[in-house]
Design an enzyme around this catalytic site. Structure first.
Site, PDB file in Angstrom:
ATOM      1  N   SER A   1       0.792  -1.245   0.000  1.00  0.00           N
ATOM      2  CA  SER A   1       0.000   0.000   0.000  1.00  0.00           C
ATOM      3  C   SER A   1       0.812   1.277   0.000  1.00  0.00           C
ATOM      4  O   SER A   1       0.217   2.362  -0.110  1.00  0.00           O
ATOM      5  CB  SER A   1      -0.930   0.026   1.201  1.00  0.00           C
ATOM      6  OG  SER A   1      -1.960  -0.881   0.990  1.00  0.00           O
TER       7      SER A   1
ATOM      8  N   ALA B   1      -9.674 -14.139   3.217  1.00  0.00           N
ATOM      9  CA  ALA B   1     -10.189 -14.638   4.499  1.00  0.00           C
ATOM     10  C   ALA B   1      -9.308 -15.797   4.958  1.00  0.00           C
ATOM     11  O   ALA B   1      -8.976 -15.916   6.140  1.00  0.00           O
ATOM     12  CB  ALA B   1     -11.634 -15.080   4.343  1.00  0.00           C
TER      13      ALA B   1
ATOM     14  N   ARG C   1      -0.335   8.488   5.528  1.00  0.00           N
ATOM     15  CA  ARG C   1      -0.601   8.272   6.955  1.00  0.00           C
ATOM     16  C   ARG C   1       0.271   9.198   7.790  1.00  0.00           C
ATOM     17  O   ARG C   1       1.396   9.496   7.406  1.00  0.00           O
ATOM     18  CB  ARG C   1      -0.176   6.858   7.380  1.00  0.00           C
ATOM     19  CG  ARG C   1      -1.153   5.782   7.085  1.00  0.00           C
ATOM     20  CD  ARG C   1      -0.644   4.483   7.737  1.00  0.00           C
ATOM     21  NE  ARG C   1      -1.217   3.310   7.112  1.00  0.00           N
ATOM     22  CZ  ARG C   1      -2.462   2.896   7.282  1.00  0.00           C
ATOM     23  NH1 ARG C   1      -3.280   3.558   8.068  1.00  0.00           N
ATOM     24  NH2 ARG C   1      -2.895   1.813   6.665  1.00  0.00           N
TER      25      ARG C   1
ATOM     26  N   THR D   1       2.285   2.454   5.367  1.00  0.00           N
ATOM     27  CA  THR D   1       2.680   1.070   5.581  1.00  0.00           C
ATOM     28  C   THR D   1       2.240   0.276   4.368  1.00  0.00           C
ATOM     29  O   THR D   1       1.421   0.755   3.571  1.00  0.00           O
ATOM     30  CB  THR D   1       1.989   0.512   6.838  1.00  0.00           C
ATOM     31  OG1 THR D   1       0.601   0.901   6.787  1.00  0.00           O
ATOM     32  CG2 THR D   1       2.611   1.074   8.099  1.00  0.00           C
ATOM     33  N   GLY D   2       2.773  -0.919   4.215  1.00  0.00           N
ATOM     34  CA  GLY D   2       2.359  -1.731   3.081  1.00  0.00           C
ATOM     35  C   GLY D   2       2.503  -3.213   3.381  1.00  0.00           C
ATOM     36  O   GLY D   2       3.484  -3.625   4.007  1.00  0.00           O
TER      37      GLY D   2
ATOM     38  N   SER E   1       4.948 -11.699   5.601  1.00  0.00           N
ATOM     39  CA  SER E   1       3.722 -10.955   5.925  1.00  0.00           C
ATOM     40  C   SER E   1       2.817 -11.868   6.717  1.00  0.00           C
ATOM     41  O   SER E   1       3.127 -13.053   6.903  1.00  0.00           O
ATOM     42  CB  SER E   1       3.021 -10.512   4.637  1.00  0.00           C
ATOM     43  OG  SER E   1       2.617 -11.656   3.906  1.00  0.00           O
ATOM     44  N   ASN E   2       1.702 -11.313   7.173  1.00  0.00           N
ATOM     45  CA  ASN E   2       0.716 -12.080   7.943  1.00  0.00           C
ATOM     46  C   ASN E   2       1.313 -12.585   9.258  1.00  0.00           C
ATOM     47  O   ASN E   2       0.924 -13.629   9.759  1.00  0.00           O
ATOM     48  CB  ASN E   2       0.170 -13.252   7.104  1.00  0.00           C
ATOM     49  CG  ASN E   2      -1.181 -13.736   7.595  1.00  0.00           C
ATOM     50  OD1 ASN E   2      -2.016 -12.940   8.038  1.00  0.00           O
ATOM     51  ND2 ASN E   2      -1.396 -15.048   7.546  1.00  0.00           N
TER      52      ASN E   2
HETATM   53  C1  REX Z   1      -3.909  -8.050   1.746  1.00  0.00           C
HETATM   54  C2  REX Z   1      -3.737  -9.353   2.457  1.00  0.00           C
HETATM   55  C3  REX Z   1      -3.517  -6.894   2.610  1.00  0.00           C
HETATM   56  C4  REX Z   1      -2.321  -9.686   2.799  1.00  0.00           C
HETATM   57  C5  REX Z   1      -3.803  -5.551   1.972  1.00  0.00           C
HETATM   58  N1  REX Z   1      -2.744  -4.946   1.434  1.00  0.00           N
HETATM   59  O1  REX Z   1      -4.902  -5.043   1.964  1.00  0.00           O
HETATM   60  C6  REX Z   1      -2.752  -3.581   0.997  1.00  0.00           C
HETATM   61  C7  REX Z   1      -1.885  -2.906   2.026  1.00  0.00           C
HETATM   62  C8  REX Z   1      -2.252  -3.477  -0.400  1.00  0.00           C
HETATM   63  O2  REX Z   1      -0.679  -2.846   1.929  1.00  0.00           O
HETATM   64  N2  REX Z   1      -2.523  -2.606   3.161  1.00  0.00           N
HETATM   65  C9  REX Z   1      -1.818  -2.469   4.401  1.00  0.00           C
HETATM   66  C10 REX Z   1      -2.128 -10.974   3.563  1.00  0.00           C
HETATM   67  C11 REX Z   1      -2.659  -2.993   5.548  1.00  0.00           C
HETATM   68  C12 REX Z   1      -1.422  -1.064   4.729  1.00  0.00           C
HETATM   69  O3  REX Z   1      -2.012  -0.111   4.242  1.00  0.00           O
HETATM   70  O4  REX Z   1      -0.492  -0.956   5.520  1.00  0.00           O
HETATM   71  N3  REX Z   1      -3.063 -11.118   4.658  1.00  0.00           N
HETATM   72  C13 REX Z   1      -0.705 -10.984   4.101  1.00  0.00           C
HETATM   73  C14 REX Z   1      -3.999 -12.042   4.670  1.00  0.00           C
HETATM   74  C15 REX Z   1      -4.871 -12.044   5.906  1.00  0.00           C
HETATM   75  O5  REX Z   1      -4.144 -12.845   3.785  1.00  0.00           O
HETATM   76  N4  REX Z   1      -5.775 -13.157   5.933  1.00  0.00           N
HETATM   77  O6  REX Z   1      -0.502 -10.577   5.254  1.00  0.00           O
HETATM   78  O7  REX Z   1       0.178 -11.305   3.299  1.00  0.00           O
END
Ligand code: REX
Length: 391
Positions: free
Chosen positions: A102, A161, A325, A339-340, A366-367
């Site tokens: 992100s 999910a 942010r 963050t991303g 990640s995760n």
């Molecule tokens: C997608 C799932 C996470 C990742 C997501 N990523 O929405 C966007 C992003 C692009 O960077 N957002 C973050 C996966 C939160 C931000 O803005 O900091 N998680 C993982 C899952 C959870 O699959 N069940 O962690 O790789």
């Protein structure tokens, strides 16, 4: 291996700490002489030992590797721990490229705010003025998208999910923007337009559609022409829907939901599920240069930057502007960035208000909340200085 570049020539300790101060980078676009002439911000010196502890802690908590880089008024501090590749055991390097997730949202917001600067976009116009009938509510404005206040549901909540099967189902898929918006519109909206902050990738998918509609170019072309090339970000790419990372990079490893299951190598993927919400590839040097340039006023007019920096609270310590942010650190300093998270990579990229000190910290997993929490400590090390010794 742990390395930290913290000062000219000296070698600290027995854990292979190599030290080096690098000269000001031309990539920031600011002449070194002018940068040197400015007074230094009243910030404590970075806590380099703390930065080293952070990357080691991220590895101790399950990341194969972690890296951090601070760019501070022309000096560079770096720390790494662990590996870029679990098969070859190559040590991770601060020069390695990675998927920024992100952090992409700030790039997308910059393009749209430049278009606003050029009077080609009105931030307070309904999205449907530019993309007729796309959204079910004519009240949703461009500004609400960029501030996550549209109420559009985040389709990734459903896609992921289950983290591993969800990822494998989309790893090689190529979505159109309209398909992603369609997934979001199947669900009720989270709030009335403008009524509340609710983070949603859908907002920045629509942002990508707006960029392409207004410019008649791909988002890739616009990122390149407006940001990557002017700032000479040579490690930064948008390759969607190609699945590889060009050049030298850290491999990414998704942590499964079930504790104890093996990490999943998630390096190769289209990232089509994110596109303009999350598919950029970059490096620590380039993200530091990007946020320095943005906050230093070198990408937007001061009026547009002020709009980007109009924040609404998210929780006690974070606030969101337009694709940006703010985090309020315990030492009283606020930093600005994003963050991303994409499968296999977790990133923090933040800078001071004047852009003159910036930090990027990355783990190649990640995760894993514990890794992410450890990595967040890099913000304190970079901007709050050394912690007072406990008495
Ligand atoms: C997608 C799932 C996470 C990742 C997501 N990523 O929405 C966007 C992003 C692009 O960077 N957002 C973050 C996966 C939160 C931000 O803005 O900091 N998680 C993982 C899952 C959870 O699959 N069940 O962690 O790789």
């Amino acid at each position: 291996m742990v390395t930290a570049t913290v000062g000219r020539g000296a070698v600290l300790g027995a854990v292979a700490l190599s030290l080096l101060a690098l000269p000001a980078r031309a990539a920031t676009g600011e002449p070194a002489a002018r940068a040197a002439a400015r007074p230094r911000a009243a910030l404590p010196a970075p806590d380099t030992a703390g930065l080293t502890a952070v990357v080691r802690s991220a590895v101790g908590r399950g990341a194969p590797g972690a890296l951090a880089r601070i760019d501070d008024h022309g000096r560079t501090y770096e720390a790494t721990s662990g590996v870029a590749d679990r098969s070859t055991r190559r040590a991770i390097s601060t020069a390695d490229r990675f998927r920024v997730g992100s952090v992409t949202k700030t790039f997308s917001a910059v393009v749209l705010l430049q278009l606003a600067d050029e009077h080609r976009l009105d931030l307070d116009a309904p999205v449907n003025r530019y993309l007729p009938k796309l959204l079910p509510d004519d009240r949703i404005t461009v500004r609400q998208l960029l501030g996550h206040r549209s109420g559009l549901y985040d389709y990734t909540d459903d896609l992921f999910a289950d983290s591993v099967s969800g990822f494998e189902a989309v790893r090689n898929k190529v979505f159109t923007y309209r398909q992603l918006v369609g997934l979001a519109l199947k669900k009720p909206r989270t709030n009335a337009p403008g009524a509340a902050y609710s983070y949603s990738n859908t907002n920045f998918v629509v942002a990508g559609m707006l960029i392409e509609k207004l410019t008649r170019h791909s988002v890739r072309t616009e990122y390149e022409d407006r940001v990557f090339k002017p700032l000479r970000l040579r490690d930064t790419f948008y390759v969607h829907p190609a699945t590889g990372i060009p050049g030298r990079y850290a491999r990414g490893y998704l942590t499964p939901d079930k504790v104890g299951d093996p990490l999943v190598d998630s390096t190769e993927q289209t990232v089509s599920w994110a596109q303009s919400a999350g598919a950029i590839i970059s490096s620590a040097r380039d993200l530091d240069a990007f946020y320095s340039a943005l906050l230093g006023g070198r990408l937007l007019s001061s009026a547009r930057l002020a709009e980007m920096e109009r924040f609404t609270p998210v929780n006690g310590t974070t606030a969101y502007g337009l694709g940006l942010r703010r985090r309020d650190l315990p030492c009283g300093i606020s930093v600005y960035g994003h963050t991303g998270v994409v499968q296999g990579y977790s990133t923090y990229a933040f800078a001071t208000k004047d852009g003159r000190r910036s930090l990027t910290a990355v783990a190649n997993t990640s995760n894993n909340g514990k890794v992410s929490d450890a990595l967040a400590g890099a913000l304190d090390s970079a901007f709050c200085g050394r912690k007072a010794a406990k008495g």
